[in-house]
Design an enzyme around this catalytic site. Structure first.
Site, PDB file in Angstrom:
ATOM      1  CG  ASP A  66       0.792  -0.196  -0.788  1.00  0.00           C
ATOM      2  OD1 ASP A  66       1.592   0.353  -1.566  1.00  0.00           O
ATOM      3  OD2 ASP A  66       0.386  -1.353  -0.952  1.00  0.00           O
ATOM      4  CG  ASN A 132      -2.170 -12.601   0.405  1.00  0.00           C
ATOM      5  OD1 ASN A 132      -2.209 -11.726  -0.468  1.00  0.00           O
ATOM      6  ND2 ASN A 132      -1.804 -12.350   1.650  1.00  0.00           N
ATOM      7  CG  HIS A 134      -1.773  -8.330  -0.886  1.00  0.00           C
ATOM      8  ND1 HIS A 134      -0.719  -8.576  -0.030  1.00  0.00           N
ATOM      9  CD2 HIS A 134      -1.205  -7.947  -2.057  1.00  0.00           C
ATOM     10  CE1 HIS A 134       0.409  -8.327  -0.660  1.00  0.00           C
ATOM     11  NE2 HIS A 134       0.157  -7.954  -1.886  1.00  0.00           N
ATOM     12  CD  GLU A 139      -1.508  -8.998   3.525  1.00  0.00           C
ATOM     13  OE1 GLU A 139      -1.908  -9.667   2.540  1.00  0.00           O
ATOM     14  OE2 GLU A 139      -0.301  -8.789   3.750  1.00  0.00           O
TER      15      GLU A 139
HETATM   16  P1  PGA Z   1       4.506  -7.723  -7.271  1.00  0.00           P
HETATM   17  O1  PGA Z   1       3.580  -7.382  -6.032  1.00  0.00           O
HETATM   18  O2  PGA Z   1       4.130  -6.765  -8.363  1.00  0.00           O
HETATM   19  O3  PGA Z   1       5.903  -7.482  -6.784  1.00  0.00           O
HETATM   20  O4  PGA Z   1       4.220  -9.153  -7.643  1.00  0.00           O
HETATM   21  C1  PGA Z   1       2.205  -7.246  -6.219  1.00  0.00           C
HETATM   22  C2  PGA Z   1       1.510  -7.089  -4.902  1.00  0.00           C
HETATM   23  O5  PGA Z   1       1.951  -7.672  -3.895  1.00  0.00           O
HETATM   24  O6  PGA Z   1       0.485  -6.380  -4.863  1.00  0.00           O
END
Ligand code: PGA
Length: 237
Positions: A66, A132, A134, A139
């Site tokens: 992304d 959450n 994702h 999302e």
């Molecule tokens: P993080 O993010 O590795 O910074 O916890 C993971 C994500 O949001 O997919």
């Protein structure tokens, strides 16, 4: 689905060995990379192993999950910049074969899945997981059939990522992300999660019902998923 549970340090090392094995057998594998704080230990370990001559990315093609909409690759919070600094500049990968969705040319998102397919499809997709549930920036509520697309970020995701920006107002409101189907098309998937803060969503994703409300739960339907967790992230399993 296979769970690998260890200390944060060992998780990074064990995950890195997966790349050593894969690239030993298939030096031109197509890899799917992720950003976020979770893969940093793994990326450090891959850089160390590459420097030591134990793994080479010379013939690898990579696709990132992304990118923030509106950020150019030279912006220090763009995911292109993150990948260059934290991995690509530290390994022997050919940067012209590293792909990150464009944050500026949104229409190009429609071609991202075709480019992945033309490269032979992703052999190993790395994923983090949001609080959450994702995966990428898919999302809750994202259809399982989605391909690479533009998304509105939820307030919780913007809050979670605000720590990297000088204020919440600077956090982009949209991003371009591989879709759920794009991720599920990978032949194998490695999801990593670290820390107590991820324990509840890890439990929900892998022991709860498969539902678009918990995007990572879709991984229960994939034939080859490895979940790398530290003891804290695994504590509610
Ligand atoms: P993080 O993010 O590795 O910074 O916890 C993971 C994500 O949001 O997919």
């Amino acid at each position: 689905m296979r769970f690998i549970i260890d200390t944060e340090e060992n998780i990074a090392k064990l995950a890195a060995q997966r790349y050593v094995q894969l690239l030993g057998k298939q030096p031109d594998a197509v890899l799917g990379f992720a950003t976020g704080s979770t893969p940093l230990g793994l990326y450090g370990e891959l850089a160390r192993l590459c420097e030591a001559g134990e793994v080479s990315f010379r013939n690898v093609t990579s696709f990132n999950l992304d990118e923030y909409a509106g950020l150019d690759g030279s912006h220090d919070q763009s995911y292109r910049y993150f990948m260059d600094k934290n991995l690509f500049e530290k390994i022997d990968i050919d940067r012209s074969r590293t792909f990150v969705p464009s944050g500026l040319d949104i229409a190009a998102a429609a071609d991202y899945d075709k480019a992945i397919e033309a490269a032979g499809g992703i052999e190993l997709q790395l994923l983090g997981i949001g609080n959450n549930g994702h995966i990428g920036f898919n999302e809750p509520g994202t259809p399982f059939e989605s391909l690479t697309h533009l998304v509105e970020l939820t307030e919780s995701t913007r809050q979670a990522n605000a720590r990297f920006f000088s204020s919440i107002d600077e956090v982009p409101t949209q991003s371009v992300t591989m879709g759920i189907r794009t991720v599920m098309n990978a032949r194998s998937i490695m999801l990593m999660a670290l820390g107590k803060g991820k324990a509840e969503i890890v439990r929900k994703s892998f022991t709860g019902p498969v539902t678009p409300e918990v995007p990572a739960s879709v991984l229960q339907l994939h034939p080859f998923v490895e979940v790398y967790l530290d003891y804290e992230a695994a504590s509610l399993l």
